[in-house]
Design a protein around this motif. Sequence first.
Motif, PDB file in Angstrom:
ATOM      1  N   ALA A  82      36.404  51.180  44.505  1.00 45.72           N
ATOM      2  CA  ALA A  82      37.346  51.805  45.303  1.00 45.72           C
ATOM      3  C   ALA A  82      37.295  51.505  46.837  1.00 45.72           C
ATOM      4  CB  ALA A  82      37.555  53.235  45.043  1.00 45.72           C
ATOM      5  N   ASN A  83      36.089  51.600  47.443  1.00 45.62           N
ATOM      6  CA  ASN A  83      35.830  51.329  48.727  1.00 45.62           C
ATOM      7  C   ASN A  83      36.125  49.816  49.228  1.00 45.62           C
ATOM      8  OD1 ASN A  83      35.349  54.004  49.447  1.00 45.62           O
ATOM      9  ND2 ASN A  83      33.278  53.969  49.239  1.00 45.62           N
ATOM     10  N   TYR A  84      35.805  49.217  48.261  1.00 44.40           N
ATOM     11  CA  TYR A  84      35.824  47.584  48.357  1.00 44.40           C
ATOM     12  C   TYR A  84      37.598  47.172  48.498  1.00 44.40           C
ATOM     13  CZ  TYR A  84      35.955  42.688  47.174  1.00 44.40           C
ATOM     14  OH  TYR A  84      36.266  41.284  47.503  1.00 44.40           O
ATOM     15  N   MET A  85      38.124  47.703  47.446  1.00 46.06           N
ATOM     16  CA  MET A  85      39.618  47.530  47.486  1.00 46.06           C
ATOM     17  C   MET A  85      40.366  47.963  48.797  1.00 46.06           C
ATOM     18  SD  MET A  85      40.353  45.709  45.026  1.00 46.06           S
ATOM     19  CE  MET A  85      42.281  45.976  45.148  1.00 46.06           C
ATOM     20  N   TYR A  86      39.796  48.994  49.402  1.00 49.55           N
ATOM     21  CA  TYR A  86      40.393  49.804  50.667  1.00 49.55           C
ATOM     22  C   TYR A  86      39.977  49.012  51.970  1.00 49.55           C
ATOM     23  CZ  TYR A  86      42.625  53.164  53.791  1.00 49.55           C
ATOM     24  OH  TYR A  86      43.247  53.937  54.751  1.00 49.55           O
ATOM     25  N   LYS A  87      38.591  48.408  51.917  1.00 50.78           N
ATOM     26  CA  LYS A  87      38.211  48.201  53.300  1.00 50.78           C
ATOM     27  C   LYS A  87      37.726  46.623  53.237  1.00 50.78           C
ATOM     28  CE  LYS A  87      34.621  50.429  55.041  1.00 50.78           C
ATOM     29  NZ  LYS A  87      33.468  50.928  55.055  1.00 50.78           N
ATOM     30  N   ILE A  88      37.492  46.038  52.197  1.00 47.23           N
ATOM     31  CA  ILE A  88      37.116  44.524  52.192  1.00 47.23           C
ATOM     32  C   ILE A  88      38.243  43.559  51.684  1.00 47.23           C
ATOM     33  CG2 ILE A  88      35.275  42.934  51.484  1.00 47.23           C
ATOM     34  CD1 ILE A  88      33.493  45.465  51.573  1.00 47.23           C
ATOM     35  N   ALA A  89      38.814  44.032  50.357  1.00 47.13           N
ATOM     36  CA  ALA A  89      39.448  42.951  49.676  1.00 47.13           C
ATOM     37  C   ALA A  89      40.825  42.623  50.670  1.00 47.13           C
ATOM     38  CB  ALA A  89      40.103  43.744  48.308  1.00 47.13           C
ATOM     39  N   LYS A  90      41.140  41.486  50.561  1.00 47.57           N
ATOM     40  CA  LYS A  90      42.138  40.951  51.544  1.00 47.57           C
ATOM     41  C   LYS A  90      43.467  41.304  50.885  1.00 47.57           C
ATOM     42  CE  LYS A  90      39.974  36.667  53.021  1.00 47.57           C
ATOM     43  NZ  LYS A  90      39.814  35.239  52.973  1.00 47.57           N
ATOM     44  N   PRO A  91      44.521  41.831  51.753  1.00 44.25           N
ATOM     45  CA  PRO A  91      45.729  42.205  51.066  1.00 44.25           C
ATOM     46  C   PRO A  91      46.576  40.967  51.051  1.00 44.25           C
ATOM     47  CG  PRO A  91      45.722  42.357  53.670  1.00 44.25           C
ATOM     48  CD  PRO A  91      44.363  42.059  53.330  1.00 44.25           C
ATOM     49  N   ASP A  92      46.425  39.939  50.265  1.00 43.34           N
ATOM     50  CA  ASP A  92      47.014  38.871  50.044  1.00 43.34           C
ATOM     51  C   ASP A  92      47.793  38.718  48.575  1.00 43.34           C
ATOM     52  OD1 ASP A  92      44.756  38.311  48.634  1.00 43.34           O
ATOM     53  OD2 ASP A  92      44.327  36.744  49.798  1.00 43.34           O
ATOM     54  N   GLY A  93      47.483  39.605  47.786  1.00 45.78           N
ATOM     55  CA  GLY A  93      48.246  39.846  46.498  1.00 45.78           C
ATOM     56  C   GLY A  93      47.427  38.906  45.565  1.00 45.78           C
ATOM     57  N   LEU A  94      46.234  38.569  45.790  1.00 50.73           N
ATOM     58  CA  LEU A  94      45.086  38.007  44.895  1.00 50.73           C
ATOM     59  C   LEU A  94      44.051  38.574  44.548  1.00 50.73           C
ATOM     60  CD1 LEU A  94      45.132  34.669  46.730  1.00 50.73           C
ATOM     61  CD2 LEU A  94      46.476  35.097  44.683  1.00 50.73           C
ATOM     62  N   THR A  95      43.901  39.869  44.930  1.00 49.78           N
ATOM     63  CA  THR A  95      42.671  41.045  44.496  1.00 49.78           C
ATOM     64  C   THR A  95      43.585  42.173  44.082  1.00 49.78           C
ATOM     65  OG1 THR A  95      41.398  39.780  45.992  1.00 49.78           O
ATOM     66  CG2 THR A  95      40.933  42.066  44.854  1.00 49.78           C
ATOM     67  N   VAL A  96      43.485  42.534  42.555  1.00 42.39           N
ATOM     68  CA  VAL A  96      43.739  43.597  42.159  1.00 42.39           C
ATOM     69  C   VAL A  96      42.710  44.643  41.660  1.00 42.39           C
ATOM     70  CG1 VAL A  96      44.981  44.886  40.004  1.00 42.39           C
ATOM     71  CG2 VAL A  96      45.704  42.625  41.116  1.00 42.39           C
ATOM     72  N   GLY A  97      42.646  46.051  42.083  1.00 35.97           N
ATOM     73  CA  GLY A  97      41.783  46.869  41.763  1.00 35.97           C
ATOM     74  C   GLY A  97      41.891  47.618  40.673  1.00 35.97           C
ATOM     75  N   HIS A  98      40.944  48.065  39.785  1.00 31.33           N
ATOM     76  CA  HIS A  98      41.137  48.984  38.731  1.00 31.33           C
ATOM     77  C   HIS A  98      40.052  49.747  38.670  1.00 31.33           C
ATOM     78  CE1 HIS A  98      42.553  50.496  34.807  1.00 31.33           C
ATOM     79  NE2 HIS A  98      41.660  49.749  34.097  1.00 31.33           N
ATOM     80  N   PRO A 271      44.427  53.399  37.078  1.00 29.97           N
ATOM     81  CA  PRO A 271      45.599  52.856  37.962  1.00 29.97           C
ATOM     82  C   PRO A 271      45.248  51.223  38.006  1.00 29.97           C
ATOM     83  CG  PRO A 271      44.083  54.119  39.210  1.00 29.97           C
ATOM     84  CD  PRO A 271      43.608  54.338  37.580  1.00 29.97           C
ATOM     85  N   PHE A 272      46.004  50.470  38.246  1.00 25.27           N
ATOM     86  CA  PHE A 272      45.818  49.199  38.884  1.00 25.27           C
ATOM     87  C   PHE A 272      46.531  49.216  40.317  1.00 25.27           C
ATOM     88  CE2 PHE A 272      45.040  48.059  34.571  1.00 25.27           C
ATOM     89  CZ  PHE A 272      44.215  46.956  34.156  1.00 25.27           C
ATOM     90  N   MET A 273      45.928  48.591  41.278  1.00 21.50           N
ATOM     91  CA  MET A 273      46.476  48.773  42.548  1.00 21.50           C
ATOM     92  C   MET A 273      45.889  47.654  43.317  1.00 21.50           C
ATOM     93  SD  MET A 273      43.289  50.151  42.888  1.00 21.50           S
ATOM     94  CE  MET A 273      43.680  51.609  42.380  1.00 21.50           C
ATOM     95  N   LEU A 274      46.805  47.456  44.753  1.00 22.25           N
ATOM     96  CA  LEU A 274      46.349  46.400  45.490  1.00 22.25           C
ATOM     97  C   LEU A 274      46.070  46.929  46.986  1.00 22.25           C
ATOM     98  CD1 LEU A 274      49.632  44.372  44.883  1.00 22.25           C
ATOM     99  CD2 LEU A 274      47.476  43.415  44.553  1.00 22.25           C
ATOM    100  N   PRO A 275      45.417  46.213  47.723  1.00 22.46           N
ATOM    101  CA  PRO A 275      44.886  46.702  49.067  1.00 22.46           C
ATOM    102  C   PRO A 275      46.096  47.209  49.733  1.00 22.46           C
ATOM    103  CG  PRO A 275      43.765  44.626  48.723  1.00 22.46           C
ATOM    104  CD  PRO A 275      44.895  44.743  47.640  1.00 22.46           C
ATOM    105  N   PRO A 276      45.799  48.317  50.847  1.00 19.42           N
ATOM    106  CA  PRO A 276      46.863  48.636  51.770  1.00 19.42           C
ATOM    107  C   PRO A 276      47.370  47.281  52.601  1.00 19.42           C
ATOM    108  CG  PRO A 276      45.112  49.987  51.707  1.00 19.42           C
ATOM    109  CD  PRO A 276      44.684  49.052  50.984  1.00 19.42           C
TER     110      PRO A 276
END
Length: 341
Positions: A82-98, A271-276
């Motif tokens: 969860a922290n990775y999806m918020y702080k590190i994952a690029k908000p480019d539509g290529l990383t989905v969190g679950h 939930p499936f989500m994307l970075p902010p």
Amino acid sequence: MKRLTAYSLLLALMAFGLVHRNAVAQDNFYRGKTVRIIVGATAGGGYDTYALTIARHMGKHVAGNPTFIVDNMSGAGFLISANYMYKIAKPDGLTVGHFIGGLFLQQLLGKAGVEFDARKFEYIGVPAQDNYMLGVHKSTGITSIEQWLSAKTMIKFGGVGAGSATDDIPKVLGPAIGLPFQLVSGYKGTADVRLAFNSGEINGICNSWESFKATWSKELAAGEVVIVLQNIAKPHPDQPKLPLAINYAKTEEGQKLIKALVHSVGPTARPFMLPPATPKDRVQILRKAYMDTMKDPEFLADATKARLDVNPLDGAELEKNVREVFNLDKTLIPRAKEILK
């Protein structure tokens, strides 16, 4: 009139050209790309199984037909992912969190280690609205909740971590209905809990009926796990006679806690989500592709084979439900913090 008609036609052609260019741009963006689904638990559990099944089909519903893959990022009860999806994952539509939706409530209650704001994620949807139940090993001799509560038999439950239903629901049921249990937490996923259950390390679990059917099917078929209680507002169609936890609440406060902290878990559990800050057009593309996947006959056949229930919510509805978590009755927050710490 002729000039007006010609002008209207020109505007229509321009609008069509803009839409066409946007469609081509997105097709070009996703073509040849790989979309990662980051699952916050180990392989073999319910979250992993849903993600893998969706990944096999979602790409064909995205213009450009990207490849979807699943990466497992377990640890700290899904919190690392969860922290990775918020702080590190690029908000480019290529990383989905679950990861588990129970972490949203933990954010509200001030859980240490939460480094995200759930209200800022971009939500894609959930594949199913979970129905949580308690299961115990047949070796305990427990065959009903009445017997368990009467005998006050201490059952050792396996848990993933604070924010997970494996931990939080038993913690609420302890004071609410007098549930006698001991929690052994820190497993990296329900697949690991299942291994501990089968080895005798623990002898109980709070799990979704969906996961029981999909990943505990052998234990169910062999009678090794006995389902004794439903932690939902009304009986599941598969378990019409199984008792409901709220009917055993000892006090009005207990009823309120079950309604607020237990019954509310299901709609946001997977939930499936994307970075902010992910571009809105890509959010919409993935939301639509996700819901198209949920209706795809090949996906549904695959889900049935994997014993997965499909009862989805779209991204907009999921986002609404997440925000509702933060509307918890303020008078319950101190007690909730005490119970779920």
